[in-house]
Design an enzyme around this catalytic site. Structure first.
Site, PDB file in Angstrom:
ATOM      1  CD  GLU A 729      -2.775  -1.348   0.383  1.00  0.00           C
ATOM      2  OE1 GLU A 729      -3.170  -0.328  -0.227  1.00  0.00           O
ATOM      3  OE2 GLU A 729      -3.178  -2.495   0.125  1.00  0.00           O
ATOM      4  CB  CYS A 763      -2.091   7.127   2.783  1.00  0.00           C
ATOM      5  SG  CYS A 763      -3.205   6.172   3.796  1.00  0.00           S
TER       6      CYS A 763
HETATM    7  P1  NAD Z   1       8.304   4.991   4.276  1.00  0.00           P
HETATM    8  O1  NAD Z   1       8.127   4.355   2.948  1.00  0.00           O
HETATM    9  O2  NAD Z   1       9.395   5.940   4.441  1.00  0.00           O
HETATM   10  O3  NAD Z   1       8.533   3.874   5.374  1.00  0.00           O
HETATM   11  C1  NAD Z   1       7.657   2.787   5.526  1.00  0.00           C
HETATM   12  C2  NAD Z   1       8.379   1.627   6.167  1.00  0.00           C
HETATM   13  O4  NAD Z   1       9.343   1.140   5.266  1.00  0.00           O
HETATM   14  C3  NAD Z   1       9.140   1.975   7.424  1.00  0.00           C
HETATM   15  O5  NAD Z   1       8.997   0.941   8.356  1.00  0.00           O
HETATM   16  C4  NAD Z   1      10.558   2.075   6.957  1.00  0.00           C
HETATM   17  O6  NAD Z   1      11.499   1.794   7.962  1.00  0.00           O
HETATM   18  C5  NAD Z   1      10.610   0.999   5.911  1.00  0.00           C
HETATM   19  N1  NAD Z   1      11.656   1.136   4.904  1.00  0.00           N
HETATM   20  C6  NAD Z   1      12.295   2.258   4.501  1.00  0.00           C
HETATM   21  N2  NAD Z   1      13.170   1.951   3.537  1.00  0.00           N
HETATM   22  C7  NAD Z   1      13.086   0.640   3.314  1.00  0.00           C
HETATM   23  C8  NAD Z   1      13.711  -0.230   2.401  1.00  0.00           C
HETATM   24  N3  NAD Z   1      14.627   0.180   1.549  1.00  0.00           N
HETATM   25  N4  NAD Z   1      13.366  -1.531   2.415  1.00  0.00           N
HETATM   26  C9  NAD Z   1      12.430  -1.972   3.254  1.00  0.00           C
HETATM   27  N5  NAD Z   1      11.803  -1.173   4.139  1.00  0.00           N
HETATM   28  C10 NAD Z   1      12.122   0.112   4.161  1.00  0.00           C
HETATM   29  O7  NAD Z   1       6.902   5.621   4.641  1.00  0.00           O
HETATM   30  P2  NAD Z   1       6.478   6.438   5.933  1.00  0.00           P
HETATM   31  O8  NAD Z   1       7.108   7.774   5.889  1.00  0.00           O
HETATM   32  O9  NAD Z   1       6.661   5.621   7.146  1.00  0.00           O
HETATM   33  O10 NAD Z   1       4.922   6.575   5.706  1.00  0.00           O
HETATM   34  C11 NAD Z   1       4.352   7.552   4.892  1.00  0.00           C
HETATM   35  C12 NAD Z   1       3.983   6.989   3.551  1.00  0.00           C
HETATM   36  O11 NAD Z   1       3.103   5.893   3.729  1.00  0.00           O
HETATM   37  C13 NAD Z   1       3.195   7.965   2.706  1.00  0.00           C
HETATM   38  O12 NAD Z   1       3.657   7.865   1.375  1.00  0.00           O
HETATM   39  C14 NAD Z   1       1.773   7.478   2.824  1.00  0.00           C
HETATM   40  O13 NAD Z   1       0.940   7.848   1.755  1.00  0.00           O
HETATM   41  C15 NAD Z   1       1.982   6.019   2.893  1.00  0.00           C
HETATM   42  N6  NAD Z   1       0.830   5.354   3.512  1.00  0.00           N
HETATM   43  C16 NAD Z   1       0.008   4.620   2.709  1.00  0.00           C
HETATM   44  C17 NAD Z   1      -1.099   4.003   3.251  1.00  0.00           C
HETATM   45  C18 NAD Z   1      -2.023   3.186   2.406  1.00  0.00           C
HETATM   46  O14 NAD Z   1      -2.834   2.456   2.963  1.00  0.00           O
HETATM   47  N7  NAD Z   1      -1.945   3.257   1.103  1.00  0.00           N
HETATM   48  C19 NAD Z   1      -1.351   4.121   4.620  1.00  0.00           C
HETATM   49  C20 NAD Z   1      -0.462   4.866   5.406  1.00  0.00           C
HETATM   50  C21 NAD Z   1       0.638   5.469   4.831  1.00  0.00           C
END
Ligand code: NAD
Length: 972
Positions: A729, A763
């Site tokens: 997501e 999001c």
């Molecule tokens: P992010 O992508 O920075 O981080 C998400 C997770 O991924 C964290 O746990 C992070 O540590 C991990 N991560 C980072 N780099 C990684 C890698 N290279 N490999 C594997 N894991 C890695 O996102 P965020 O800042 O935590 O959250 C905000 C984002 O999430 C926004 O873009 C928002 O739209 C999205 N979001 C989407 C939904 C949905 O249901 N579509 C819901 C909530 C948030």
């Protein structure tokens, strides 16, 4: 007086009242042909009133015509002959339709609304006087959404208070109207609505809401006192009841004006409200008036309670309201002051029901009070005969006279139209002449105990909604229902929550897991898989339900941790915890269902069976913005169907993740089945998704990371025994369309909360607003003013709307986008961050609104994840849909429109995972609004929906040939 004597007297007075009313010749309010038709055909009535509601917004003949045709050609509507010919065939010229309809609606409006302002209404007031009636003026208004609008209302009230007394001073004295049993009463009587005087009136921040309200209220109280004007505080929604009563009491104690308060008998709290108010009033040095009404928002209160899962605050049966009205009448009359200058309650009965009125008069008599101790109040435009009957009986009858423009008056008008055409209307029954006097005057008391559909309704909600299967032995054996959010209008709830927030401690967790730790976790989780997979599905389900129970038991504490760790406001944090509980309860039931093998077909000699089983080790990689809900949802989805999980939470939200993990283990999930790994995403997250032992990755986060994970998961080393499955997501660039027919009051509030709730860090947040055609300027002005009224502050404080953004890096990114926006578009609002009252050591960015944004601008296309809204002008609805669909993100979308054809087109053509019509775009509920997008927003897996768990399983089919040497059991 003995009860039977009282009943006899009620019957006598009521009969006299009805007899006199029947003799008065006035035109019935229902004489209008359209209204009569509306009463015969409920489908027509619904569409007609919906059209009437939208009508004032329609500015061109085309608009009026198109809406009318749209509404009246909805399925099931039979058109009255006067409309049939022209409308359906489209033979009437649009100009003519507009003229006829405008005239019709204006006439309806004039029936209930006395004039546009005080001066215009003066003619009507004089007429009332000549008919022997007193008045109270009600200033009609749109919802007040900004401080500027509150000031307009304040000034309107002040103008009426300062000008009306002179205008009516010259009227001849009429003792019956100008005095009661204790002496003279003010001739000018004004009804005020507190919600008009402060846009941010919110029970969650009770004391400060009242303080802020007094800024505009105090000058009104003082002017009323100075000019001898009677002020009545109207009662609005149940959410504002306690606040309204508290504000009234403070007002009465602060300024010695002539004071009145409306109190509603349709509330189940009616008896308690009456007792408490009567006690309080007895202790005053002057009386206050209580206008006892039944209540005008019954539908709203019922619907709102159902939506929130709260107990319905209103009686479900009309009769219970009538009975409560009489009990409250008695309580208030018991508190009548005996002498001038004494504390107590003067009673005004706001009712058109002869029984309710007769009861009040009879009870007053029984207390030795003259009829002049009770005032009757009735609505302008309704119950003309009853008013005259009251006058003939020597009673003081006061009309509630709405004054204002048709647009803001529309909500009021529609309420009156509904009332006049309601099957439950006492007035209608009495006018129709079909119901006999004894029935009309029948006592509402002593009826068989109420079966109470209102509460029963909620009690049976899980079965009625059928959001999930139910199983004996899984949870409470009932289908899933959503956990109800806290009702912060309740003082005890508020206090408990405040305490929990104050006490909450965010565990400090090191973000130091290494690749070696990831490796060790993988070994443990792999080894634990087979045992967990082979546990009975019901066992697993019940463990997950136990997790829910433990989350529930610590609800406010968990909310407090979320408030402090990520800066959510009270409501947001509470919703986060509720959603987590919902995921557990929902997935547990779905998982139990999924694990029951399903026989396919009934073929003879052949048994086909579909079954699902887990995939293996799941890597759960979650974002910080729903630090409990999403983490819990992805984890329990994986666990409930038998996967083992390695949980890698987002760096800014490790504290709540740690608490959640402890709860999992306390509930009985084996430690090797759910392993917490707190380390940098780029290191341990990246390692997990690339490890061949991981079979499944559940990720929610940004597009960049999501796409990287999908790419990494696609590489399959030779020793990897499976293809990885990714539930992914990602972000959003969500649009809300507002067209000219929209209810601006609702749309402003909905866009504001969708765009700026949790600082735009959802999001689902709205980051693009598309306003169609002529609606643009007015809508944007109101939105900007309304947003400017938000409070930026410390989210541990309930009055805070806008807290900090997640961290410094995020603040810098958002600010860079704002700088880009300044180059690309026009800034309509840049809210400054105050110097004080902030959460210590956090970074803040105030809400920003850009207008005239081009569709190719950076701020129009990239996800900003902060409080920044881009506004676009659309030529027409086609253009609006085109703009909305232009983004590669396809997560949420919204449309505010009252045009049925537009809503229908949006259903078909506005392509997003979650589309919201006439409401905000955030706050999806498990089971009710399965959540998730497609395009660049995700793989379409829909968290909290029926299909979600399928992504965490692999399907198998087993076929057995059941024939043995020509013998098949099915044939036996
Ligand atoms: P992010 O992508 O920075 O981080 C998400 C997770 O991924 C964290 O746990 C992070 O540590 C991990 N991560 C980072 N780099 C990684 C890698 N290279 N490999 C594997 N894991 C890695 O996102 P965020 O800042 O935590 O959250 C905000 C984002 O999430 C926004 O873009 C928002 O739209 C999205 N979001 C989407 C939904 C949905 O249901 N579509 C819901 C909530 C948030």
């Amino acid at each position: 007086m003995h009860t039977t004597d009282l009943e006899t007297r009620v019957a006598e007075l009521g009969s006299e009242f009805l007899r006199r009313a029947a003799d008065v010749r006035t035109s019935s309010v229902t004489s209008d042909r359209l209204m009569q038709w509306a009463m015969r055909d409920p489908a027509f009535k619904t569409q007609l009133f919906r059209f009437v509601d939208a009508f004032p917004r329609l500015s061109t003949p085309d608009d009026v015509h198109d809406h009318l045709v749209d509404y009246l050609t909805q399925p099931g509507v039979t058109l009255p002959p006067i409309l049939q010919t022209g409308l359906k065939a489209g033979r009437l010229a649009k100009g003519t339709v507009t003229k006829v309809v405008t005239k019709l609606i204006e006439t309806m409006g004039e029936t209930f609304i006395a004039g546009r302002d005080g001066r215009e209404a003066l003619g009507a007031l004089r007429r009332l006087r000549s008919e022997g009636l007193a008045f109270t003026i009600d200033v009609l208004g749109e919802a007040c959404v900004s401080e500027a609008e509150a000031i307009v209302y304040r000034d309107r009230y002040l103008e009426l208070i300062t000008t009306l007394p002179q205008l009516v001073a010259g009227w001849d004295d009429v003792d019956r109207l100008d005095t009661d049993h204790l002496g003279p009463i003010p001739r000018v009587n004004l009804s005020i609505k507190l919600s008009a005087l402060h846009s941010e009136l919110d029970p969650i921040d009770h004391d400060r809401s009242i303080d802020a309200l007094f800024g505009n209220l105090l000058p009104i109280l003082e002017a009323a006192h100075q000019h001898g004007v009677f002020l009545n505080f109207d009662m609005e929604s149940h959410q504002l009841k306690d606040l309204t009563i508290a504000a009234f009491q403070r007002a009465v104690e602060a300024v010695p004006f002539e004071a009145g308060l409306a109190v509603q008998a349709y509330l189940r709290s009616g008896d308690d409200d009456a007792a408490a108010l009567a006690d309080w009033a007895r202790g005053l040095d002057r009386p206050v008036t209580i206008r006892l009404v039944k209540g005008a928002y019954w539908d709203y209160e019922t619907i709102h309670a159902e939506e929130m899962g709260w107990p319905v605050p209103v009686w479900s049966r009309k009769q219970d309201t009538d009975a409560c009205f009489e009990r409250m009448t008695a309580t208030f009359l018991e508190a009548a002051p005996a002498r001038p200058g004494e504390g107590g309650v003067k009673l005004a009965l706001g009712s058109h029901n002869a029984r309710s009125i007769a009861y009040g008069l009879a009870f007053a008599e029984s207390k030795g009070l003259p009829h002049s101790a009770v005032e009757l109040q009735m609505l302008h435009g309704m119950g003309g005969q009853l008013k005259q009957a009251g006058r003939q009986m020597g009673l003081r009858v006061r009309e509630y006279v709405p004054v204002g423009e048709l647009v803001p008056g529309m909500a009021y008008l529609v309420r009156r139209l509904l009332e006049n055409t309601s099957n439950e209307s006492w007035l209608l029954a009495s006018q129709a002449g079909t119901v006999d006097t004894a029935t009309l005057l029948k006592s509402p008391h002593g009826a068989p105990p109420s079966t109470d559909p209102g509460h029963a309704h909620l009690g049976t909600a899980p079965e009625r909604h059928g959001l999930s299967p139910a199983f004996d032995g899984v949870g409470d054996g009932r289908p899933f229902d959503n956990e109800a959010l806290r009702d912060f209008s309740d003082a005890a709830t508020r206090e408990a929550f405040a305490k929990a927030v104050t006490r909450a401690v965010v565990p400090q967790v090191a973000n130091d897991a290494t690749e070696a730790d990831a490796d060790a976790a993988l070994a443990r989780a792999s080894a634990a898989f087979a045992g967990w997979r082979d546990r009975a599905a019901e066992d697993r389900a019940n463990l997950i339900i136990e997790v829910a129970a433990r989350l529930r038991a610590r609800r406010d504490e968990l909310s407090g941790i979320i408030v402090k760790e990520v800066g959510k406001d009270w409501r947001g944090a509470d919703a986060d915890v509720c959603e987590a509980i919902d995921f557990c309860e929902y997935y547990a039931r779905q998982a139990a269902a999924l694990h029951r093998p399903e026989r396919l077909g009934r073929y003879l000699g052949e048994h086909n069976e579909a079954r699902y089983e887990p995939r293996g080790v799941a890597a759960i990689i979650s974002p910080w913005n729903f630090p409990l809900a999403i983490l819990c949802g992805m984890t329990t989805a994986a666990l409930s169907v038998g996967n083992t999980a390695i949980i890698k939470p987002a760096e800014p939200a490790l504290g709540i993740a740690k608490v959640f993990h402890e709860i999992l283990l306390e509930a009985g999930i084996p430690p090797d089945v759910a392993i917490l790994l707190t380390g940098p995403g780029r290191v341990v997250g990246s390692r997990l998704v690339r490890d061949p032992r991981v079979a499944l990755i559940a990720f929610t986060g940004s597009k960049a990371v999501g796409l990287d994970i999908i790419a990494a998961a696609g590489i399959t080393p030779a020793d990897q025994p499976h293809v990885k499955h990714v539930v992914c997501e990602m972000g959003g660039k969500n649009a809300i369309i507002v067209d000219a027919s929209a209810d601006f009051d609702e749309a402003v509030a909905g866009v504001r909360s969708s765009a700026f709730g949790f600082q735009g860090q959802k999001c689902s947040a709205a980051s693009r607003l598309i306003v169609v055609g002529s609606a643009h300027d007015e809508f944007v002005d109101r939105l900007v003013a309304s947003t400017a009224a938000l409070t930026i502050g410390d989210p541990t404080d309930p009055g805070t709307d806008i807290g900090p953004v997640i961290n410094r890096a995020a603040a810098e990114t958002i600010r860079r986008y704002i700088d880009t926006g300044r180059q690309e578009a026009t800034l309509a609002l840049a809210m400054d961050v105050p110097e004080t009252g902030l959460m210590p050591d956090r970074d803040y960015v105030g809400p920003h609104i850009f207008v005239d944004v081009s569709e190719t601008a950076t701020i129009a296309t990239e996800e900003i994840f902060g409080p920044v809204l881009s506004v676009f002008r659309a030529r027409d609805f086609d253009d609006a849909l085109r703009l909305a669909n232009a983004s590669h993100y396809k997560l949420t979308g919204g449309v505010y429109s009252r045009r049925p054809a537009h809503l229908e087109r949006a259903r078909r053509e506005f392509r997003v995972g979650n589309l919201y019509l006439n409401r905000g775009t955030t706050g999806a509920l498990v089971g009710r609004q399965p959540f998730g997008g497609f395009g660049m927003s995700g793989v379409g897996s829909k968290a909290g929906g029926r299909d979600y768990l399928l992504h965490f399983t692999q399907p198998r089919v087993v076929t057995e040939n059941t024939t043995r040497r020509g013998f098949a059991p099915d044939l036996a």
